[in-house]
Every structure is written in C-alpha cells, then in structure tokens.
Design an enzyme around this catalytic site. Structure first.
Site, PDB file in Angstrom:
ATOM      1  N   SER A  68       0.955  -1.707  -0.378  1.00 36.37           N
ATOM      2  CA  SER A  68       0.091  -0.027  -0.216  1.00 36.37           C
ATOM      3  C   SER A  68       1.228   1.247   0.194  1.00 36.37           C
ATOM      4  O   SER A  68       0.964   2.573   0.699  1.00 36.37           O
ATOM      5  CB  SER A  68      -0.495   0.031   1.284  1.00 36.37           C
ATOM      6  N   GLY A 121      -4.872   0.244   0.780  1.00 35.06           N
ATOM      7  CA  GLY A 121      -4.791  -0.887  -0.283  1.00 35.06           C
ATOM      8  C   GLY A 121      -5.241  -2.303   0.693  1.00 35.06           C
ATOM      9  O   GLY A 121      -5.924  -2.793   0.403  1.00 35.06           O
ATOM     10  N   GLU A 122      -4.440  -2.297   1.577  1.00 36.28           N
ATOM     11  CA  GLU A 122      -4.419  -3.678   2.809  1.00 36.28           C
ATOM     12  C   GLU A 122      -4.893  -3.415   3.939  1.00 36.28           C
ATOM     13  O   GLU A 122      -5.549  -3.597   4.281  1.00 36.28           O
ATOM     14  CB  GLU A 122      -2.832  -3.685   2.653  1.00 36.28           C
ATOM     15  N   LEU A 123      -5.107  -2.036   4.192  1.00 37.11           N
ATOM     16  CA  LEU A 123      -6.018  -2.057   5.499  1.00 37.11           C
ATOM     17  C   LEU A 123      -7.128  -2.709   5.533  1.00 37.11           C
ATOM     18  O   LEU A 123      -7.317  -4.033   6.314  1.00 37.11           O
ATOM     19  CB  LEU A 123      -6.100  -0.475   5.641  1.00 37.11           C
TER      20      LEU A 123
END
Ligand code: MCN
Ligand code: FES
Ligand code: FES
Length: 907
Positions: free
Chosen positions: A700, A868-870
């Site tokens: 991210s 993006g990855e949260l």
C-alpha cells in the site's frame, strides 16, 4: 465448420466457425466484441455474460453448434458507447463500480437484463439476481454495484435524472478528496478497455501462441525431456526448454537479508533438474494457434523420478525430510523479535496468562482475469514484455540475468490488469514469454486459463503462529511471547521479508513493552508464496486478535474495552512492536468513533435471531505499514506541453485499485497554482521505456511513496515556471528562456530497516482500522453468514473517496472469504472459483459501513497514508470473534468452514 447468421447488437453478421468454438470466443475473435471477457471459462464468474434472445446467458460454455441461426445477441457494446453511455454505465461510474473493471461488462449486461424484467428491483432482488447468474467480482465487495443498479433503474424509470449521477466539479475546482471518477472508468464501463487477452488479439500476424508443458507432481527429479514428437506436430514453430535459455535460467529472489541461508537463485524459468511444485513449467510450445500449441504440449514426454512431497511446513521440517533445494536447509531464514525486557520473568509473575495456536491458510488471490502476457523484439532489438506485472523495474531485475539479457535491453510494460491482489508482485510468466520470444525471434503470446491461474501462480503463505500474552488482573498487557512459521512454498523470493512482518505486526496497536519471539521461513512443495494483499498482516494479526478476546473473557472485560484500554497512547509515549513511535496516535479517536457502532451491532446481536440461528458480534484491530521497509524510494516525471497541459510519467502500477486516479488526484492537487482542468493532466504510466522507477505497487505504498515523488516533480516544474511576481510562465516563455520543460521528482521515506531483533522504524506511514462484524450462525450446520461489517479507519487524508470506499468494501469482502471459505490446499478441489470458496454477492453483507478519521500524515502525500491493504488486515479476526460470541465455537485454524464451526461448537 458451420455458418451462422447472428443479429449482434442490432446488426446481422455472418460467421463461419467450428462446431466446438465457444460463443464467447467467436464474439471476441471474429466480431471484435472484446467487452465479452473470459475469466473462469467454465460458467462460474459471469464476465462473459451476454443477452441471447432476451435472456441473460454465460457465453464461455456455449458451443456454436448450440447457437441457432438468427439468434439475437446483446453485448455491452450494444448497450452504450463512450460517446453515448447508458444510465447503467453512468451509474457504475458514479458509484465507483469498476475497479479493475474486468467483471464490469458482464455486470452491465446482467443489470440491463434485470431491469428489463424488473424495473424497480429491491436490494435483495438485485443480490438474488447476481447470485443466480453468478456475476462474480473480486474487487468491489458488491455493495456499490447494488447502489448503482438502484440508481440506474431509477433513471430508466424517470424517477431520477441522469445529471444527478454525473460528477459535479466543486466550486474550488479541487478534485482531491472528491468522488471524481477514475480516468479509465468510461472505457471500463463500456467494455472498450483492452486487457492482455484483448491486446493479444491485436498482435501482428505471425505472432506465436504459447502453451506450457507443466508438472503434474509436486516434487521430482527430472530424468529426461523428449520434445521430438511435439516438434513434429502441425503448426509447431519450436518447443522451448531450459536448453534454449541463454542466461542462468533462474528468476532471482533478490534476497533481502544476508542471514538468509539460500542464495535467491532457486526458481527455474524452465525446469531443468527438478520439479519443485505442481504446475512448474517444463517447456513452452510455440505454434501458429493456441489449439496446435496445446495439442503439441500434450506430446512432450517428461521422465521423472518422484521424490517425497512436503506439502506443508511441519512436513518439510521433519528431521528426515530431504532438502528441497539441495544445499539449502528447508528452514532457510529466521527472524527474532526482542523488545524491552526478557519475558520469562514477566510470565513467571503474571496474574493472567492466555495462549493459543493459530493457522492462516494458503489463500488464493482469485482475480477474475487469469494471468496473461506477451513479448516481442522491438526495432532496436530490445526485448519488450507486456504483462500484469505490478513491479516493472523490480521484475526486469529479477528476470534479466536468467534470460541472459542486459537490463538496458529489456523493456517492461504493464497491460491493464483485471485484478492481482498481490500475486503479480512476483513475476509469473514474464520470463516465460521472454524466453519464448528470444528462442523463436518472433512475437509470442501466452494466456493462462483459470485452472493455470489457480494452480500456477503464487498464493498467500500459510502461517502457523503460537502466542502467549501476560496481563494484570485489571487487563493491562505486560508482555508477549510468540513463534511463527511461514510456509513459503518452494521459491524464496520475498519470504524473508514476509517473515519479518511477524516481528513488526504481531501485537501491533497495543502497548506491549516486552516481546520475545522467533519466526522461521520454511521451504515446501506446495504453491510458492507470493505477496497477497496485507502481506503478513492477516497472517500475523489473526492470532493475537483472537487471543485478545480470550483474554477479555478470562478477565470478564468486554473485548472492545480491553482493546481500548491497551492501545497506543501519545501521553504514554507508546511504541510499536519494533520499538518506534507510530507516526500519529489516532487509535483513541478511532475507538471513540467506533464505540456507538459497536454498541449498535452488539444490540443487534443481542436481539433474537430466527429459530435455529444465533447472532454474535466481534471486534478486531488492524494495522499495517504503507511502504516497503526502510528508505523506500520512488521517482516520477512531469512535462509541460505546448498547449499548456502537462504529462505525468510514472510507474504507479495498477492492479485495478485506481493508479490512474491516484496519479491524477495527487498531481492535480500539487499543480493547483496552475489552475489546470483534470483533463489537462495526461498520464503515461507503467512503461519502463518512458517512466522512471516508481517501485512496485505493493505494501500500500504508492499513494505515499509514488505520490510524494509526483508532488516533488510537480513542485520542481512549478519552481521552474514561477516568475518573480508569482505568476507562471507559459510553455512558449519557458522554451524562449531555455528552461527545461521536463522535471523529475524523487522521494525516499524517512524510515530505517529493522535490526536482527526486529527493532527499527520501518515505515513512514501506517494505516489503522477497527473492524466490527455481526454474524449469524446456523446451529444445526455451523454455517456462518456475515450480516454486518463496520470499519472505522484512519488512512490520513483521502485522495479519492470513490477509490477509497471501493478499496475498503472490496477488502472486507476478501476478509469474509478468508474467514469462512477461501483456501488453496487441495490442488484439484480448490482449482476453481467455486471450489476455492470465492465469495459471491450473497456471502458478502450488504450492510457495510465505513467511517474515516482523517489524521493528516506528516510524511504522507498531501497528508495521505495508504489504504489498499488495511481492509484485509483483520476483518477475519472480527468474524471469528463474532462466531464465538454467537455460539461459543472458537475457530483457530482458518477457514471456518461449516464443519469446523460445528466441530468447535460441539467441542
Ligand atoms: N488512495 C486514496 N487516498 C488515500 C490512500 C490511497 O485515494 N489516503 C487511493 C490511491 O490513489 C490508490 C488506491 O487508493 O488508487 C490504493 O492506494 P495505496 O494504498 O497507496 O496502494 P497502491 O496504489 O500501492 O495499490 C496496491 C494495493 C495493494 S498492495 C494490493 S495487493 C491491492 C490493492 O492495493 N490489490 C488490489 N488494491 C486492490 N484493488 C483492486 N481492485 N485490485 C487489486 O488487485
Ligand atoms: Fe464465462 Fe466465467 S462464466 S468466463
Ligand atoms: Fe470486479 Fe475487478 S472490478 S473483478
């Protein structure tokens, strides 16, 4: 051969084709209607949906012999075009319904058929429709798609105007923080965006089609490879084996740490001495057609000596296990964590201790678009490789020595990608098409079918984690001990870095002054480990977030309260597991905003469920870094054009998340002094011929790292253009004054790598979120339905609201899959979307709510951190905690399929 007359999008067409050709292929290849996408190719994803004689059908499984003469067909091209879009397409844009956009044309056609039959569908009817017609989307989480259908139907009924759906430029002309639709949205919703397979149809005459000869065992010595019969098959140009490869025939893992016991040269481009996993590529048949290539591939004879297959880490760690890569131990990397005081005395004295063992599975990425790529030699003799790569410069460095090509003679270009979710952080077929092109001297194309996508691309590396927590009676965390094992498959690339994530994120978010632990990376013969959204976060944060609930129960404290009591606080100078201060202290505000949401879901859970069902609520805290470790760097460039517009050149790779919007939003904000319209910022992205190294779109990192490089480039241009009176020179004035019109910008994160004890300040920015899930469990079967999800997140300032909402919903949906169904363990059973547990719309809750705490990041781009990855850090932990809350079933090994929940309930 048969002839058919079809009425396609209102126009009569004659077609001569084979009996067994699929309708999808005929529409794509003979009529150029490439809005018809082929994802699964087996009727499971709906991306090939079209309307046949008024009925919605999937065209990939329909053979031409079953298509009657004068059949009427509607594809997305017949619904609306870029110049005249249909309200469904406009609604899709305005709700951010197209992320990667690969599923979009299928959904648009499906929606068109739905609204024709039901002009005012309810949310449930829409969900039932997409479920029944198997319209699958891996990016969006579906909720916005239902919103879009409702709005489109309203416009079609005349209850709403089309104008209500269009983006309105705010008065301050700022698109930063707005819902400006991404630049590729029009092409995506009209089915006119070319993905790799579409470009493959437009390759020059003489382009060779490739088919792979692949291993069907997981571990073996190669005795011999006989290509003679295949070479003699019709249409075959060449069968390429390792003998044709001029370089080292290895993809280098670019080993990260000197303590790694391997050397990183462990992945063959084409198998030479050994088979390391199912699907390993042994040869590439290059022929005049895909059919001929595949027929010849079946004739390549490979003689093998089968070796024991170590399909998980414990098996590969057995004392009598042979070395999978001879000379390198199967446990090839270790990472310690040592923060604060020794933990043994703390545990000796602790009032309360809880402990548990956890397993996060080999989650498959399951993009709807299977892997695809091609290669050719350009007029300068350079090898040009086009693929779904999300790290062009990185991949060039990883494959060039193996191919025997100098880096300056290798050009890498990213095609529009139909989702990767991280599997394209590893080169998958780049070296294969490169090798085939070099061996034949001709352009070559290779498209995987979805089976190959599933069986021969990397997967999330399973983690086995043991955790112990020591606490005081009143709920204060005192120390943590942890061991984690990462099953990284046979290839080492990025396995050490992934293992380091255990040190960085087990216990993240909580004041934990004393930590001890050890992580190990293990080589096995199951699917190779590649990055997957969250890269280490869902693996390492799962266990302790479940254990926090066990601690809460033991102490008689509400799980929400226990977490809140222990979060990082600025007033106490709390530090992360790596011993550094977080860049902002935002967790108190997150919990403050989350409390009413938690109370609401808790109240819902306390209400009676239907007969035979039980409800529960669960929470989990998720944290992840935005960036690669240490001084992560990116460069970008900007050029002033003669008409006063600018062109941004950047490698901000696009999985489908919205790199185009990321670049545009960031640059538009940085260039506000020039007063440019968004359309005056042109984008040249993801082509190493034109763009500097922006780094891979992993971790991210792009909004922070590439974003800051873009801002730096824009600032440099503005500085060059600025006149003494603070107005700006025109292009003509700049050239007359002999001033450079092209400027680059570079940014490096002010961060430090972790040391051998896992201590350091590895990330300049983090993302924080609290997940709340509400579930219903069917007591008789153990089947879990997630009914509600809440995410209260702090990702700094928001660039684009549509993109960010889309990231969150999509990540939450993948969290549902990770918690309940998704796996790639059984190579046969899990090789299809349905078999591997891909969530369709009805598995994902429609009741999802997002709340943002926008704490400005000191090192963010315009204050933004990543996103993006949260949403895939710990949604699964909140679901697993909710299951326990509902029915007392504590699942510690994922996925929580019904039989496992049932067994845990009985246990
Ligand atoms: N963004 C924003 N405001 C912020 C932060 C980000 O508007 N404060 C926007 C960015 O402009 C960008 C998107 O959100 O368009 C994601 O930004 P960022 O978090 O910086 O991540 P990257 O652009 O580097 O994207 C990679 C990230 C990762 S690592 C995976 S894996 C992933 C993901 O994003 N894979 C995806 N999101 C995905 N989304 C889709 N649809 N498909 C994938 O394969
Ligand atoms: Fe046809 Fe998936 S249903 S491609
Ligand atoms: Fe649906 Fe990517 S937008 S699969």
């Amino acid at each position: 051969m048969i002839k058919r007359t079809l009425k396609v999008n209102g126009v009569e067409k004659f077609i001569i084709c084979e009996n067994d050709d699929s309708l999808a292929n005929v529409l794509r290849e003979k009529l150029g209607l490439t809005s018809v996408k082929i994802g699964c190719g087996t009727g499971q994803c709906g991306s090939c949906s079209i309307i046949i004689n008024g009925k919605l059908k999937r065209s990939c499984t329909m053979k031409m012999k079953r298509v009657a003469d004068h059949t009427e067909i509607i594809t997305t091209e017949g619904i609306g075009t870029p110049n005249k879009m249909h309200p469904i397409q406009i609604a899709w844009m305005s709700h951010g319904g197209a992320q990667c956009g690969f599923c979009t044309p299928g959904f648009i056609v499906s929606t068109y058929a739905l609204i024709l039959s039901n002009p005012k569908p309810s949310r449930d009817e829409i969900r039932d429709w997409f479920q029944k017609h198997r319209n699958a989307c891996r990016c969006t989480g579906y909720k916005q798609l239902v919103d879009a259908v409702q709005d489109a139907a309203a416009v079609m009924r005349g209850d709403m105007s089309e104008d209500d759906l269009l983006f309105k430029m705010p008065e301050d002309k700022r698109i930063w923080g707005s819902k400006y639709p991404r630049p590729t949205a029009v092409a995506k919703v009209t089915g006119t965006l070319d993905y790799g397979a579409d470009l493959g149809l437009k390759m020059p005459e003489g382009t060779l089609k490739c088919a792979l000869v692949q291993a069907e065992v997981s571990h073996a010595n190669i005795i011999s490879i006989d290509t003679s019969e295949a070479e003699a098959m019709p249409g075959v140009e060449k069968v390429v084996t390792y003998k044709d490869i001029k370089g080292k025939n290895r993809v280098t893992g670019l080993i990260t740490f000197p303590t790694n016991k391997g050397d990183g040269w462990d992945r063959p481009i084409l198998a030479d001495e050994k088979i390391f996993q199912y699907g390993d590529a042994i040869a590439i048949v290059c022929a005049d057609s895909e059919k001929n290539a595949k027929a010849a591939a079946a004739k390549v004879k490979v003689e093998l000596e089968q070796l024991p297959e170590y399909m998980n880490a414990p098996a590969a760690m057995e004392e009598d296990a042979i070395e999978i890569h001879p000379g390198t131990p199967n446990v090839y990397f270790e990472q310690k964590i040592a923060k604060g005081d020794e933990t043994a005395p703390i545990f000796d004295k602790a009032e309360v201790i809880v402990e548990g063992s956890y397993y996060v599975q080999r989650q498959p990425h399951m993009p709807i678009e299977p892997d695809v790529g091609f290669a050719y030699l350009d007029d300068d003799g350079k090898l040009c490789i086009h693929s779904k790569s999300i790290g062009l410069h990185l991949h060039a460095a990883m494959i060039a020595p193996g191919l025997g090509v100098e880096l300056e003679n290798l050009i890498m270009v990213q095609n529009y990608a139909g989702g990767t979710f991280g599997y394209k952080f590893s080169p998958t077929m780049e070296a294969l098409v490169g090798a085939a092109c070099l061996a034949t001297g001709k352009p070559v194309f290779l498209g995987y079918d979805w089976y190959q996508q599933q069986t021969y691309t990397g997967k999330r590396s399973p983690f086995f984690t043991d955790i112990r927590l020591a606490a005081s009676k009143d709920g204060k965390l005192l120390g943590m001990e942890t061991d984690w094992i990462c099953d990284h498959g046979p290839y080492s690339e990025f396995g050490d870095l992934l293992t380091l994530r255990g040190a960085q994120f087990i216990g993240a978010g909580y004041k934990l002054p004393n930590i001890r632990g050890l992580g190990k990376t293990v080589c096995t013969n199951h699917a190779w480990g590649s990055a997957f959204r969250g890269y280490g976060a869902p693996e390492t944060e799962f266990g302790y977030e479940v254990l926090m609930d066990e601690l809460a129960e033991k102490l008689g404290i509400d799980p929400f309260d226990l977490r809140e009591q222990n979060i990082y606080r600025e007033s106490e100078g709390d530090t992360t597991p790596t011993g550094c201060q977080p860049e902002v202290y935002c967790l108190e505000e997150i919990f403050a905003q989350a409390r009413p949401k938690y109370e609401e879901v808790k109240k819902w859970a306390a209400e009676d469920a239907a007969e035979g069902f039980k409800r529960g609520v669960g929470v989990a805290l998720g944290i992840y870094g935005s960036g690669l470790d240490g001084p992560d760097t990116a460069e970008a460039e900007i050029e002033l054009n003669a008409d006063g517009s600018v062109t941004m050149y950047a490698c901000w790779h696009d999985h489908g998340q919205g790199a185009d919007m990321g670049v545009l939003g960031t640059a538009h904000e940085a260039l506000r002094p020039l007063g440019l319209e968004p359309e005056q910022i042109h984008l040249v992205l993801n082509d190493t011929r034109y763009c500097l190294n922006g780094g891979p779109a992993g971790g991210s990192r792009s909004q922070v790292v590439v974003g800051n490089a873009i801002i730096a480039a824009c600032r440099n241009l503005l500085d060059a253009m600025r006149k003494p009176d603070n107005s700006y020179m025109s292009y003509d004035e700049m050239t007359a004054a002999n001033k450079a019109i092209r400027h680059s910008g570079k940014w490096s994160a002010p961060a430090t790598d972790c040391d051998e004890n896992g201590q350091g300040s590895p990330f300049a920015c983090y993302m924080y979120g609290l997940f709340i899930s509400g579930v219903e469990v069917e007591i008789a079967t153990g089947k879990v339905q997630v009914e509600k999800m809440r995410l209260i997140a702090d990702i700094g300032k928001i660039n684009n609201k549509l993109v960010v909402d889309g990231q969150m919903y999509g990540g939450l949906a993948q969290g549902v899959g990770l918690a309940l169904t998704e796996d790639y363990e059984d190579i046969k059973k899990h090789s299809t979307m349905v078999g591997a547990g891909l969530p369709y719309i009805k598995q994902v809750p429609d009741d999802m709510e997002l709340t943002y705490v926008e704490t400005e990041r000191p090192n963010g781009s315009h204050g933004a951190s990543g996103v993006g990855e949260l949403p895939l850090t710990t949604p699964h932990s909140s679901i697993i905690n909710a299951i326990y809350n509902a029915c007392g079933a504590r699942v510690t090994h994922l996925p929580a399929r019904p039989e496992k929940v049932l067994a845990a309930m009985k246990g």
